[in-house]
Write a protein that holds these residues in place. Structure first.
Motif, mmCIF file in Angstrom:
data_model
loop_
_atom_site.group_PDB
_atom_site.id
_atom_site.type_symbol
_atom_site.label_atom_id
_atom_site.label_comp_id
_atom_site.label_asym_id
_atom_site.label_seq_id
_atom_site.Cartn_x
_atom_site.Cartn_y
_atom_site.Cartn_z
ATOM 1 N N THR A 16 0.783 -1.407 -0.357
ATOM 2 C CA THR A 16 -0.388 0.086 0.098
ATOM 3 C C THR A 16 0.757 1.155 0.148
ATOM 4 N N SER A 17 1.868 1.136 0.110
ATOM 5 C CA SER A 17 3.213 2.223 0.411
ATOM 6 C C SER A 17 3.661 2.282 -1.035
ATOM 7 N N PHE A 18 3.888 1.717 -1.620
ATOM 8 C CA PHE A 18 4.914 2.069 -2.543
ATOM 9 C C PHE A 18 3.843 2.016 -3.294
ATOM 10 N N LEU A 19 2.699 1.708 -3.752
ATOM 11 C CA LEU A 19 2.221 1.854 -4.541
ATOM 12 C C LEU A 19 0.958 3.078 -4.575
ATOM 13 N N THR A 20 0.926 3.438 -3.134
ATOM 14 C CA THR A 20 0.276 4.951 -2.895
ATOM 15 C C THR A 20 1.131 6.577 -3.376
ATOM 16 N N SER A 21 2.617 5.251 -2.974
ATOM 17 C CA SER A 21 4.180 6.692 -2.299
ATOM 18 C C SER A 21 3.444 7.593 -1.068
ATOM 19 N N ARG A 22 3.617 7.125 0.131
ATOM 20 C CA ARG A 22 2.999 7.370 1.199
ATOM 21 C C ARG A 22 3.371 6.436 2.281
ATOM 22 N N ARG A 23 4.342 6.655 3.198
ATOM 23 C CA ARG A 23 4.321 6.119 3.942
ATOM 24 C C ARG A 23 3.359 5.783 4.887
ATOM 25 N N PRO A 24 3.202 4.772 5.672
ATOM 26 C CA PRO A 24 2.738 3.953 6.245
ATOM 27 C C PRO A 24 1.855 4.671 7.129
ATOM 28 N N ASP A 25 2.329 6.102 7.734
ATOM 29 C CA ASP A 25 1.856 6.853 8.643
ATOM 30 C C ASP A 25 0.913 8.168 7.985
ATOM 31 N N THR A 26 1.057 7.586 6.972
ATOM 32 C CA THR A 26 0.318 8.698 5.790
ATOM 33 C C THR A 26 -1.349 7.457 5.467
ATOM 34 N N THR A 27 -0.805 5.973 5.347
ATOM 35 C CA THR A 27 -1.910 4.943 4.505
ATOM 36 C C THR A 27 -2.391 5.079 5.938
ATOM 37 N N ARG A 28 -1.647 5.006 7.147
ATOM 38 C CA ARG A 28 -2.343 4.235 8.328
ATOM 39 C C ARG A 28 -2.804 2.948 8.472
ATOM 40 N N LEU A 29 -2.153 1.846 7.251
ATOM 41 C CA LEU A 29 -1.942 0.790 7.663
ATOM 42 C C LEU A 29 -0.674 0.250 8.205
ATOM 43 N N TYR A 30 -0.631 -0.434 9.109
ATOM 44 C CA TYR A 30 0.095 -0.727 9.741
ATOM 45 C C TYR A 30 0.059 -2.196 9.812
ATOM 46 N N ASP A 31 -1.406 -2.482 9.496
ATOM 47 C CA ASP A 31 -1.894 -4.421 9.630
ATOM 48 C C ASP A 31 -2.122 -4.610 8.068
ATOM 49 N N PHE A 32 -3.460 -5.375 7.780
ATOM 50 C CA PHE A 32 -4.012 -5.872 6.562
ATOM 51 C C PHE A 32 -5.316 -5.709 7.318
ATOM 52 N N ASN A 33 -5.825 -4.363 8.057
ATOM 53 C CA ASN A 33 -7.315 -4.416 8.047
ATOM 54 C C ASN A 33 -7.995 -3.237 7.823
ATOM 55 N N SER A 34 -7.623 -2.902 7.241
ATOM 56 C CA SER A 34 -7.822 -1.100 6.213
ATOM 57 C C SER A 34 -8.003 -1.048 5.143
ATOM 58 N N TYR A 35 -8.495 -0.214 4.303
ATOM 59 C CA TYR A 35 -8.235 0.612 2.880
ATOM 60 C C TYR A 35 -7.998 1.920 3.357
ATOM 61 N N TRP A 36 -7.643 1.836 2.477
ATOM 62 C CA TRP A 36 -6.754 3.495 2.044
ATOM 63 C C TRP A 36 -7.373 4.701 2.074
ATOM 64 N N ARG A 37 -8.803 4.268 1.604
ATOM 65 C CA ARG A 37 -9.588 5.424 0.380
ATOM 66 C C ARG A 37 -10.651 6.131 1.782
ATOM 67 N N VAL A 38 -10.809 5.268 2.114
ATOM 68 C CA VAL A 38 -11.673 4.792 3.321
ATOM 69 C C VAL A 38 -11.031 5.495 4.656
ATOM 70 N N HIS A 39 -10.120 5.250 5.029
ATOM 71 C CA HIS A 39 -9.320 5.176 6.580
ATOM 72 C C HIS A 39 -8.548 6.156 6.528
ATOM 73 N N ALA A 40 -7.646 6.412 5.699
ATOM 74 C CA ALA A 40 -6.638 7.192 5.446
ATOM 75 C C ALA A 40 -6.846 8.581 4.233
ATOM 76 N N GLY A 41 -7.102 8.207 3.698
ATOM 77 C CA GLY A 41 -7.233 9.126 2.190
ATOM 78 C C GLY A 41 -7.622 8.514 1.454
ATOM 79 N N ASN A 42 -7.473 9.338 0.157
ATOM 80 C CA ASN A 42 -8.358 8.863 -0.998
ATOM 81 C C ASN A 42 -7.585 8.918 -2.205
ATOM 82 N N TYR A 43 -5.849 8.319 -2.120
ATOM 83 C CA TYR A 43 -5.121 8.146 -2.647
ATOM 84 C C TYR A 43 -4.513 7.966 -4.000
ATOM 85 N N THR A 44 -4.314 8.606 -4.878
ATOM 86 C CA THR A 44 -3.729 8.041 -6.294
ATOM 87 C C THR A 44 -2.994 6.593 -6.728
ATOM 88 N N THR A 45 -3.263 5.521 -6.492
ATOM 89 C CA THR A 45 -2.049 4.947 -6.897
ATOM 90 C C THR A 45 -1.464 5.143 -7.901
#
Ligand SMILES: *[C@@H]1O[C@H](CO)[C@@H](O)[C@H](O)[C@H]1NC(C)=O
Ligand SMILES: *[C@@H]1O[C@H](CO)[C@@H](O)[C@H](O)[C@H]1NC(C)=O
Ligand SMILES: *[C@@H]1O[C@H](CO)[C@@H](O)[C@H](O)[C@H]1NC(C)=O
Ligand SMILES: *[C@@H]1O[C@H](CO)[C@@H](O)[C@H](O)[C@H]1NC(C)=O
Ligand SMILES: *[C@@H]1O[C@H](CO)[C@@H](O)[C@H](O)[C@H]1NC(C)=O
Length: 561
Positions: free
Chosen positions: A82-111
């Protein structure tokens, strides 16, 4: 939109890149073949590994820029991808496990693939590219990222089943799983199916025309080592050795240790009654794990070879950039650890090979094969020249801007300090110049950031992969060319905030004397002085803690140093 492309000329085997005025040729856009191996550390021939046989990747590397110091941002599949496909660090994708989808959990990032799709590319996904499941909304982020539904090989359904013949002659769900492929359900394996589908897609895009972005995610060498049995023959057990540093170093903070829970769950490992959390795994079994990992790498290499030779035979190689990397590494017994789930180099360092036809290699002559398949079992396996070695420290978040720029698209802009509301931006830096220029001096001050979460100070069953709600500590790690520095600090999963002043443990490894990261000198009375010295030849103006604070605000850390 007129595509703008960094192109230059290839002049008598010397690349000349004018630093600030890239030469633009009107050759148009490049196709992209983006190959991701799962859990592959750079134990391959072109990275100097003396044992592993990887002739097809070596052949690709011989025509590429080879990054020797590339690092993942978190050493586990879902967060890293998720980090390299969105080019954001885990603190910006807020994904440290496997259990959220960044578009609804963190931001609607373009991949990365979505960006190519928006620029007129046909984008296609084969195998494991996004992490499956919630992390990509059970759809590999289709339809946002992909023009056609992503492909998953049917035989993957049997990956974790009891299909491995054990020493007792019965079928088990083992870690070591070298199989007779014709006896497998569906008589094939997932990466073979991936290759066949990727080749089919190449044929079809060749017919329809237009630029394409094809991502192929190979499953190996991820466990279980379900691989064709013949690949084991390349690695006689008597030739295997243990890791050079197989014991747990005395200065290793317990919070830094990953207890390899996934390995322990496999039946053959369970029957060894290995003590939790430190083991060790019996030495003869360690040798077999290493043997199987290496064999899995050679098997994956053969798939890469089939894929590249098909690209070549279809006449697409001259217009296709090929990028080969992995989501993170894998510890093979170093400091008593196995698998990923840590901040050590063995877990965070990845291969990164970038081939731009005509630029990182001589232009293909008519009738010349760029990527003939190399049979690893042939006695005359060719040795390949080294590619162009790039020593600079780089990060997987750099892939998005790099592939964009090399492919002929405008790279995404740098992210602002808080970027949750910004759809298109990058927390990385384009490496296009490093890919293309021979004699550009490497930036010796570049650093890579990685991080890893833990539920507690001592190893627990879930230390390798805690759920977000259970994270209590975050290990933020910096890798420079001469040290690795990690601080394990209190982390609040409700607010996603780290408390940088509440340090649970620290690690400092001075790589010149300790490349394997076995002697933690953080608590050394000298350590303050050591850091003081280090800061002398870096442009660090304040303490490491302050630098790490930037992580937590989701900013472009590199630019702020
Ligand atoms: C997210 O972005 C995509 C385009 O990238 C857009 O189609 C979609 O509507 C956006 N979703 C929300 C909830 O804004
Ligand atoms: C996630 O998938 C569900 C089910 O297909 C869909 O309804 C939902 O809109 C998707 N989420 C986003 C953000 O696209
Ligand atoms: C693989 O299995 C097939 C079918 O059972 C058998 O005919 C073949 O001999 C086996 N190959 C090896 C190398 O064991
Ligand atoms: C195993 O080691 C021996 C002795 O070093 C060497 O001659 C042989 O080539 C090795 N075998 C393989 C398959 O690498
Ligand atoms: C492992 O433990 C089980 C149950 O305690 C015991 O039956 C078995 O013999 C042990 N196996 C080994 C290899 O020590």
């Amino acid at each position: 939109m007129m595509p703008w492309t960094i192109r230059t000329w290839f002049n008598a085997s010397v690349l000349i890149v004018t630093c600030f005025s890239p030469v633009v040729l009107s050759k148009g856009r490049l196709n992209v073949l983006f190959i991701i191996s799962d859990d592959l550390r750079p134990t391959i021939g072109c990275y100097g590994d003396p044992i592993v046989k990887s002739p097809n990747i070596d052949q690709l590397a011989s025509k590429s820029s080879v990054f020797h110091n590339a690092y993942a941002q978190q050493a586990v599949c879902g967060p890293s991808r998720t980090s390299f496909l969105t080019s954001r660090r885990p603190d910006t994708t807020r994904l440290y496990d496997f259990n959220s989808y960044w578009r609804v959990h963190a931001g609607n990032y373009t991949t990365l693939p979505q960006y190519f799709k928006s620029q007129g590319y046909t984008t296609m996904s084969v195998g494991k590219v996004f992490h499956p499941g919630i992390a990509s909304n059970h759809s590999d982020d289709y339809p946002y990222s992909w023009s056609v539904p992503p492909y998953h090989p049917p035989s993957f359904a049997y990956e974790k089943r009891k299909v491995c013949r054990g020493d007792d002659g019965k079928l088990h769900a083992n870690l070591l799983c070298a199989v007779n492929v014709t006896e497998m359900p569906l008589k094939t394996l997932p990466d073979m199916e991936n290759t066949a589908e990727a080749v089919r897609l190449l044929k079809s895009v060749k017919e329809t025309g237009g630029p394409f972005f094809l991502a192929v995610g190979y499953y190996k060498p991820h466990i279980p080592f379900r691989i064709p049995q013949e690949f084991l023959e390349l690695y006689p057990l008597e030739n295997m050795t243990l890791a050079p540093d197989p014991d747990i170093p005395s200065g290793l903070p317990p919070v830094a240790y990953n207890p390899w829970a996934d390995i322990r769950k496999r039946e053959d490992v369970q029957s060894l009654n290995i003590s939790f959390p430190y083991g060790p795994i019996p030495k003869d079994f360690q040798l077999r794990i290493r043997q199987h990992y290496f064999a899995a790498v050679s098997y994956m290499d053969a798939q890469v070879g089939r894929l590249l030779s098909a690209l070549d035979e279809l006449g697409l190689a001259k217009d296709t950039m090929v990028v080969f990397t992995a989501d993170h590494g894998w510890s093979l017994g170093e400091h008593g650890e196995w698998a990923k789930y840590s901040n050590f180099d063995v877990a965070t360092r990845v291969p990164l090979i970038v081939h731009v036809p005509g630029l990182t290699s001589a232009p293909q002559k008519p009738g010349e094969q760029a990527f003939p398949f190399v049979d690893v079992f042939s006695h005359s396996v060719r040795k390949f020249a080294n590619g162009r070695a790039v020593r600079e420290i780089v990060e997987l978040v750099d892939l998005f801007p790099t592939l964009s720029e090399l492919g002929g698209l405008k790279p995404p802009p740098p992210c602002p300090r808080s970027s949750f509301g910004v759809r298109l931006c990058t927390e990385g830096t384009s490496l296009a110049r490093s890919v293309l220029s021979f004699h550009l001096r490497p930036n010796s001050e570049a650093i890579a950031y990685s991080q890893y979460p833990r539920p507690s100070d001592t190893p627990q069953e879930d230390s390798d992969l805690p759920f977000l709600a259970d994270i209590r500590i975050m290990g933020y790690s910096i890798r420079s060319c001469d040290y690795r520095y990690t601080l394990w600090v209190t982390f609040d999963p409700a607010s996603f905030q780290a408390n940088m002043t509440d340090v649970h443990a620290g690690e400092l490894y001075l790589l010149q004397d300790d490349p394997g990261q076995d002697r933690n000198v953080y608590d050394d009375r000298e350590h303050g002085r050591v850091l003081g010295k280090l800061s002398g030849h870096h442009h660090w103006t304040s303490t490491l803690t302050q630098h790490l604070l930037y992580f937590n605000s989701g900013s472009k850390a590199k630019g702020l140093l």
